[in-house]
Design a protein around this motif. Structure first.
Motif, PDB file in Angstrom:
ATOM      1  N   PRO A   1       0.964  -0.941  -0.013  1.00 55.98           N
ATOM      2  CA  PRO A   1      -0.176  -0.715   0.220  1.00 55.98           C
ATOM      3  C   PRO A   1       1.096   1.071   0.514  1.00 55.98           C
ATOM      4  O   PRO A   1       0.321   2.262  -1.204  1.00 55.98           O
ATOM      5  CB  PRO A   1      -0.654   0.068   1.294  1.00 55.98           C
ATOM      6  N   GLU A   2       1.864   1.539   0.668  1.00 57.71           N
ATOM      7  CA  GLU A   2       2.855   2.064   0.556  1.00 57.71           C
ATOM      8  C   GLU A   2       3.659   2.529  -0.246  1.00 57.71           C
ATOM      9  O   GLU A   2       3.069   4.063  -0.935  1.00 57.71           O
ATOM     10  CB  GLU A   2       3.681   1.706   1.804  1.00 57.71           C
TER      11      GLU A   2
ATOM     12  N   GLN B   1       2.299   1.964  -3.905  1.00 56.32           N
ATOM     13  CA  GLN B   1       1.143   2.186  -4.606  1.00 56.32           C
ATOM     14  C   GLN B   1       1.153   3.884  -3.470  1.00 56.32           C
ATOM     15  O   GLN B   1       0.119   4.187  -5.454  1.00 56.32           O
ATOM     16  CB  GLN B   1      -0.758   1.395  -4.036  1.00 56.32           C
ATOM     17  N   LYS B   2       0.648   3.839  -2.962  1.00 57.26           N
ATOM     18  CA  LYS B   2       0.211   5.805  -2.314  1.00 57.26           C
ATOM     19  C   LYS B   2       1.712   6.277  -2.942  1.00 57.26           C
ATOM     20  O   LYS B   2       0.842   7.398  -3.171  1.00 57.26           O
ATOM     21  CB  LYS B   2       0.088   5.592  -0.839  1.00 57.26           C
TER      22      LYS B   2
ATOM     23  N   THR C   1       0.827   6.579  -6.433  1.00 65.37           N
ATOM     24  CA  THR C   1      -0.269   7.975  -7.336  1.00 65.37           C
ATOM     25  C   THR C   1      -0.044   8.875  -7.178  1.00 65.37           C
ATOM     26  O   THR C   1      -0.797  10.190  -7.514  1.00 65.37           O
ATOM     27  CB  THR C   1      -1.758   6.808  -6.174  1.00 65.37           C
ATOM     28  N   LYS C   2       0.731   9.721  -5.599  1.00 64.28           N
ATOM     29  CA  LYS C   2       0.536  10.568  -5.419  1.00 64.28           C
ATOM     30  C   LYS C   2       1.798  11.422  -6.698  1.00 64.28           C
ATOM     31  O   LYS C   2       2.167  12.591  -6.859  1.00 64.28           O
ATOM     32  CB  LYS C   2       1.730  11.111  -3.657  1.00 64.28           C
TER      33      LYS C   2
ATOM     34  N   GLU D   1       0.131  12.503 -10.536  1.00 61.95           N
ATOM     35  CA  GLU D   1      -1.051  13.507 -10.001  1.00 61.95           C
ATOM     36  C   GLU D   1      -0.646  14.966 -10.785  1.00 61.95           C
ATOM     37  O   GLU D   1       0.587  15.294 -10.550  1.00 61.95           O
ATOM     38  CB  GLU D   1      -0.839  14.020  -9.050  1.00 61.95           C
TER      39      GLU D   1
ATOM     40  N   GLU E   1       9.936   9.541  -3.005  1.00 63.91           N
ATOM     41  CA  GLU E   1       8.778   9.945  -1.820  1.00 63.91           C
ATOM     42  C   GLU E   1       9.803  10.586  -0.112  1.00 63.91           C
ATOM     43  O   GLU E   1      10.179   9.643   0.082  1.00 63.91           O
ATOM     44  CB  GLU E   1       7.784   8.653  -1.306  1.00 63.91           C
TER      45      GLU E   1
END
Length: 261
Positions: free
Chosen positions: A165-166, A168-169, A172-173, A176, A223
């Motif tokens: 999930p980390e 994928q997040k 996704t960010k 943007e 990130e």
């Protein structure tokens, strides 16, 4: 008078049989239509709509045991390079089955350089197993560190290639505001602790065009500590013959420069 009554009674009986016949025909037609619809729904649910030659994406990037067995059989006949399956990408029904896998490729040389490749594995109807195609990348596999004691600057390989999930997040960010292509994370290859985190992902990229041609790329997403994310690197794959052509062209350019010098 009796004859007239008999004629009327006969007419009523004929009409009754006609109406009954129409109702039976209508009922039979409805039953047949329902049966046909049910059969069509069952066929679709059982995979009846699968088209031979189409590629089906894998539900999970974890390499199935049965595919690993076929892969080992095919790899046993190869010399000059060793392949290690990393992630399962999908399959294609032909006269048998094509399996697509992301692998680490290590040449049997004095100073080997391990890189990521996408391998096409053919499984025949009679048990044949053969690697029929290899798409190369220009990115080396990072040297992994201990997953329990990660070191800043070193990559940690996950226990499985499932996308977290980390990761994928972060992807996704990073996407943007970006247009022109859709990115779908297929496998997590590693994480790197820096001033923040780097996520190395295998992505399926589909251009937003009239006739899109999807392709795979290894994408690094950075990130930072505040949660901001961006794509820092992208590495595509090319077929073996394309790589050979590029190497030949590079050699010709070098030779030409030497001659001119």
């Amino acid at each position: 008078m009796k004859k007239l009554f008999a004629i009327i009674l006969s007419g009523l009986i004929v009409c009754s049989f006609a109406a009954c016949g129409q109702n039976n025909a209508s009922s039979q037609s409805s039953t047949e239509a329902a049966t046909t619809a049910a059969e069509a729904q069952t066929s679709a649910s059982e995979g009846g709509d699968v088209i031979t030659g189409g590629i089906t994406d894998a539900a999970s990037p974890v390499v199935p045991d049965e595919v690993k067995t076929v892969f080992d059989k095919a790899a046993a006949t190869l010399t000059g390079v060793g392949y290690e399956p990393v992630a399962y990408l999908g399959s294609q029904v032909v006269a048998g089955t094509n399996h697509f896998l992301l692998c680490k490729a290590t040449p049997t040389t004095a100073e080997p350089k391990t890189t990521y490749v996408i391998v096409t594995l053919f499984e025949g109807l009679n048990g044949e197993a053969e690697i029929t195609d290899v798409a190369n990348s220009d990115i080396e596999t990072p040297a992994p560190t201990d997953s329990e004691n990660p070191i800043a600057g070193g990559y940690t390989e996950p226990e499985t290639p499932e996308v977290t999930p980390e990761a994928q997040k972060a992807l996704t960010k990073a996407l943007e505001g970006l247009d022109g292509a859709q990115y779908e994370a297929k496998a997590l290859l590693g994480t790197q602790i820096v001033s923040g985190t780097n996520y190395m992902l295998l992505c399926k990229i589909t251009p937003v065009t009239a006739n899109p041609q999807p392709h795979y790329s290894i994408v690094t997403v950075y990130e930072d500590l505040e949660g901001n994310a961006s794509i820092s690197e992208t590495h595509d794959f090319s077929a073996e013959d394309e790589t050979a052509d590029a190497d030949a062209a590079s050699a010709q350019d070098t030779q030409a420069e030497t001659s001119n010098g």
